[in-house]
Design a protein around this motif. Sequence first.
Motif, short mmCIF file in Angstrom:
data_model
loop_
_atom_site.label_atom_id
_atom_site.label_comp_id
_atom_site.label_asym_id
_atom_site.label_seq_id
_atom_site.Cartn_x
_atom_site.Cartn_y
_atom_site.Cartn_z
N ASP A 1 72.95 7.77 1.54
CA ASP A 1 73.90 6.92 0.83
C ASP A 1 73.66 6.42 -0.79
O ASP A 1 74.42 6.32 -1.62
CB ASP A 1 74.54 5.72 1.73
CG ASP A 1 73.36 4.63 1.89
OD1 ASP A 1 72.16 5.14 1.87
OD2 ASP A 1 73.72 3.69 2.02
N GLU A 2 72.38 6.32 -0.79
CA GLU A 2 71.98 5.83 -2.21
C GLU A 2 71.89 7.06 -3.06
O GLU A 2 72.30 7.01 -4.32
CB GLU A 2 70.31 5.47 -2.12
CG GLU A 2 70.53 3.95 -1.38
CD GLU A 2 68.90 3.76 -1.24
OE1 GLU A 2 68.75 2.46 -1.12
OE2 GLU A 2 68.01 4.60 -1.01
N LEU B 1 75.16 10.15 -7.49
CA LEU B 1 75.84 11.39 -7.79
C LEU B 1 77.43 10.91 -8.23
O LEU B 1 77.87 11.40 -9.16
CB LEU B 1 75.91 12.09 -6.66
CG LEU B 1 74.75 12.78 -6.18
CD1 LEU B 1 75.07 13.79 -4.68
CD2 LEU B 1 74.04 13.78 -7.42
N ASP B 2 77.85 9.69 -7.69
CA ASP B 2 79.04 9.33 -8.09
C ASP B 2 79.14 8.72 -9.48
O ASP B 2 80.27 8.25 -10.10
CB ASP B 2 79.61 8.35 -6.93
CG ASP B 2 80.20 8.99 -5.52
OD1 ASP B 2 80.29 10.33 -5.70
OD2 ASP B 2 80.08 8.55 -4.57
N GLY B 3 78.09 8.59 -10.14
CA GLY B 3 77.94 7.87 -11.22
C GLY B 3 78.19 6.34 -11.14
O GLY B 3 78.93 5.78 -12.14
N GLU B 4 78.06 5.76 -10.25
CA GLU B 4 78.49 4.21 -9.97
C GLU B 4 77.48 3.41 -10.86
O GLU B 4 76.36 3.63 -10.90
CB GLU B 4 78.00 3.94 -8.35
CG GLU B 4 79.01 4.54 -7.48
CD GLU B 4 80.28 3.92 -7.47
OE1 GLU B 4 80.62 2.91 -7.56
OE2 GLU B 4 81.25 4.60 -7.16
N ALA B 5 78.04 2.39 -11.46
CA ALA B 5 77.17 1.50 -11.92
C ALA B 5 77.40 0.09 -11.45
O ALA B 5 78.61 -0.24 -11.12
CB ALA B 5 78.07 1.23 -13.50
N PHE C 1 74.65 -3.41 -9.58
CA PHE C 1 73.54 -3.95 -9.63
C PHE C 1 72.34 -3.47 -9.13
O PHE C 1 71.07 -3.41 -9.35
CB PHE C 1 73.94 -5.52 -8.78
CG PHE C 1 72.54 -6.30 -8.35
CD1 PHE C 1 72.06 -7.01 -9.42
CD2 PHE C 1 71.98 -6.18 -7.10
CE1 PHE C 1 70.94 -7.65 -9.16
CE2 PHE C 1 71.01 -7.14 -6.82
CZ PHE C 1 70.45 -7.65 -7.92
N GLY C 2 72.92 -2.64 -7.85
CA GLY C 2 71.60 -1.65 -7.18
C GLY C 2 71.19 -0.37 -7.60
O GLY C 2 70.34 0.13 -7.24
N VAL C 3 72.06 0.04 -8.79
CA VAL C 3 71.79 1.43 -9.31
C VAL C 3 70.46 1.68 -10.10
O VAL C 3 69.99 2.51 -10.19
CB VAL C 3 73.17 2.15 -10.01
CG1 VAL C 3 72.83 3.38 -10.40
CG2 VAL C 3 74.23 1.80 -8.98
N ALA C 4 70.15 0.53 -10.82
CA ALA C 4 69.45 0.75 -11.90
C ALA C 4 68.01 0.94 -11.10
O ALA C 4 66.82 1.92 -11.67
CB ALA C 4 69.22 -0.50 -12.72
N PRO C 5 67.50 0.24 -10.15
CA PRO C 5 66.29 0.49 -9.33
C PRO C 5 66.19 1.93 -8.73
O PRO C 5 65.29 2.57 -8.74
CB PRO C 5 66.26 -0.56 -8.56
CG PRO C 5 67.11 -1.58 -8.75
CD PRO C 5 68.29 -0.99 -9.66
N LEU C 6 67.50 2.52 -8.20
CA LEU C 6 67.37 3.76 -7.75
C LEU C 6 67.23 4.81 -8.87
O LEU C 6 66.57 5.76 -8.63
CB LEU C 6 68.72 4.04 -7.14
CG LEU C 6 69.25 2.99 -6.13
CD1 LEU C 6 70.74 3.53 -5.61
CD2 LEU C 6 68.39 3.13 -4.90
N LYS C 7 67.69 4.55 -9.95
CA LYS C 7 67.44 5.62 -11.37
C LYS C 7 65.82 5.43 -11.44
O LYS C 7 65.48 6.62 -11.90
CB LYS C 7 68.28 5.12 -12.39
CG LYS C 7 69.70 5.74 -12.05
CD LYS C 7 70.63 5.22 -13.34
CE LYS C 7 72.08 5.53 -12.96
NZ LYS C 7 72.94 5.22 -14.36
#
Length: 192
Positions: A8-9, A14-18, A20-26
């Motif tokens: 799910d992460e 892939l969905d280009g979500e922006a 709180f939790g996306v920056a650590p994933l990138k």
Amino acid sequence: MNRHLLPDEIDLLLDGEAGFGVAPLKAHVRQCPECAAEVEAARFVVAELEALPHLAPSPLFAERVMAQVQVFEPWHVALLDTLRRFVPQSRPARVLAGAGAVSVASVLTVALLWLGARLDVLTMLGGTALERAQGAARGILGDAVASALGDPAVGLLGSGTGVALIATTFILAVIIAAAGLRRVAAAGRNRQ
């Protein structure tokens, strides 16, 4: 991040979500070659799926599928549908049918109230019916006993001591049969 990305992460990336939790994933994808490969493989799958032609089913597809699906119908819905088939469509016919139903219900109610008030009559009728049924059963049983064992057995069956004698004999036969079966079973176990 001490672990690899979860499915799910990867979908979030892939969905280009922006959020709180996306920056650590990138940041994790930039540092972890395995997760970067997983994200790229998922991007490839998404791109291939998007490249497929978009097909629409035929207009009657849903009807053909639903015709083959067995839909559970609760009992109360089935009962109401059945009753609706018996209700007339025109207003005058419905009024006439309703008046007939009310009349029948009224007559049955009065009859039940009358019978309830005449409980002694019901008791007498029930007792008479029971006596006749017992007499018929005795006659059938007597005929069967007479044909199987003879007339003296019918006389013995009619007396109170005869019934007690027959019941005692039956109980003894059951006990002897049970004991015999138990010995046969024990002997079979001993042979093994």
